[in-house]
Design an enzyme around this catalytic site. Structure first.
Site, PDB file in Angstrom:
ATOM      1  CE1 TYR A  75      -3.348  -2.713   0.278  1.00 45.01           C
ATOM      2  CE2 TYR A  75      -3.815  -2.035   2.522  1.00 45.01           C
ATOM      3  CZ  TYR A  75      -4.096  -2.829   1.435  1.00 45.01           C
ATOM      4  OH  TYR A  75      -5.120  -3.736   1.505  1.00 45.01           O
ATOM      5  CG  PHE A 224     -13.393  -3.775  -2.894  1.00 46.48           C
ATOM      6  CD1 PHE A 224     -12.542  -2.707  -2.665  1.00 46.48           C
ATOM      7  CD2 PHE A 224     -12.951  -4.813  -3.696  1.00 46.48           C
ATOM      8  CE1 PHE A 224     -11.269  -2.672  -3.225  1.00 46.48           C
ATOM      9  CE2 PHE A 224     -11.691  -4.788  -4.265  1.00 46.48           C
ATOM     10  CZ  PHE A 224     -10.845  -3.721  -4.029  1.00 46.48           C
TER      11      PHE A 224
END
Length: 303
Positions: A75, A224
């Site tokens: 990330y 998500f």
């Protein structure tokens, strides 16, 4: 629009779950979006986030009771690393703070992805340790590529099980997997969590897998849950009219409605919504206090 009745909630309002021997509030925080200011999380040209703002969001999350943070060494944007931001914002870490990382995917300095061989996983674990400034990792998820749906994870998961025995990892999880992967992994070492894409509108077989995890006492940690089809790019611009109408009728945002429905799926379901926006952070955390009616749950489940 956000309901005034839930804006003051903390992460504790969602209840707790135990990952192995680590108790966390079911409302957590995902760090994927911290390194960039907008757009797709992994775009090569992603604009770097404001460092002070990102650190402030992390500290605010902890103030609001978040004690479960999901991150990974891959990330990063050209100028920001999620792990480094977490280290700078929160070290020395509180005793009850659980940091979950994932290995399998890797990225070179240009941002290009590759997938680690089993013998490369130790290097990825050690990279997370260095970036986070820790001597062990609380939970490590083995992330599989989507192309691995019908393949075995035994060799990779076995390598992580050895690192768990060596004391570098406390607990293990798996990510982006199918039901047969969970059975295969459980035969090698205990699995405390499964991390898969999931949320309002997911197909029936995914609902069944969520239920199966709960029956086995395994946490299900959806990603998500807010973004839906938008995936790494964030929430899709065109939500269904029914979803918007339900949110408006309840006086909450669509994101809050999605999170509340997801948490309602079972006490083993954890949420890790991510944001670099402090206002969105407060809104997401508050969703842990939102209790849906049976009618609302039925309507959302039918979408």
């Amino acid at each position: 629009m956000t309901s005034h009745t839930i804006t003051a909630a903390t992460a504790a309002a969602a209840g707790t779950w135990t990952l192995g021997d680590l108790t966390v509030n079911r409302m957590g925080f995902g760090a994927m979006r911290l390194p960039q200011s907008s757009g797709s999380a992994f775009a090569a040209d992603a604009a770097a986030s404001d460092r002070g703002r990102a650190i402030g969001v992390l500290r605010r999350a902890v103030e609001l009771g978040v004690n479960h943070i999901d991150t990974a060494s891959f990330y990063f944007s050209p100028l920001r690393s999620a792990n480094e931001l977490i280290n700078s914002a929160l070290a020395p870490y509180a005793d009850d703070l659980v940091i979950t990382t994932k290995v399998g995917p890797g990225r070179d300095p240009s941002g290009e992805f590759h997938w680690a061989a089993p013998e490369q996983l130790r290097g990825q674990v050690e990279e997370n340790l260095r970036q986070l400034g820790r001597d062990h990792l609380d939970v490590v998820n083995l992330r599989l590529p989507s192309s691995a749906a019908g393949t075995s994870l035994a060799e990779h998961f076995g390598a992580l099980a050895e690192l768990r025995t060596a004391g570098l990892i406390r607990h293990l999880g798996i990510s982006n997997v199918a039901a047969h992967h969970l059975a295969e992994a459980q035969a090698i070492a205990p699995v405390v969590c499964v991390q898969n894409p999931y949320g309002v509108g997911s197909p029936a077989e995914e609902h069944a897998f969520v239920d199966a995890c709960g029956e086995q006492g395994v946490a299900f940690v959806p990603f998500f849950a807010i973004a839906g089809a938008g995936k790494e790019s964030g929430a899709a611009g065109q939500e269904s009219e029914r979803l918007r109408a339900l949110a408006e009728a309840r006086g909450v945002s669509v994101a809050q409605l999605r999170l509340a429905w997801t948490l309602n799926r079972g006490p083993h379901v954890l949420a890790i919504p991510g944001t670099g926006n402090p206002d969105h952070l407060d809104e997401n955390i508050a969703a842990g206090a939102l209790r849906l009616t049976p009618e609302e749950i039925a309507q959302l489940s039918s979408l």
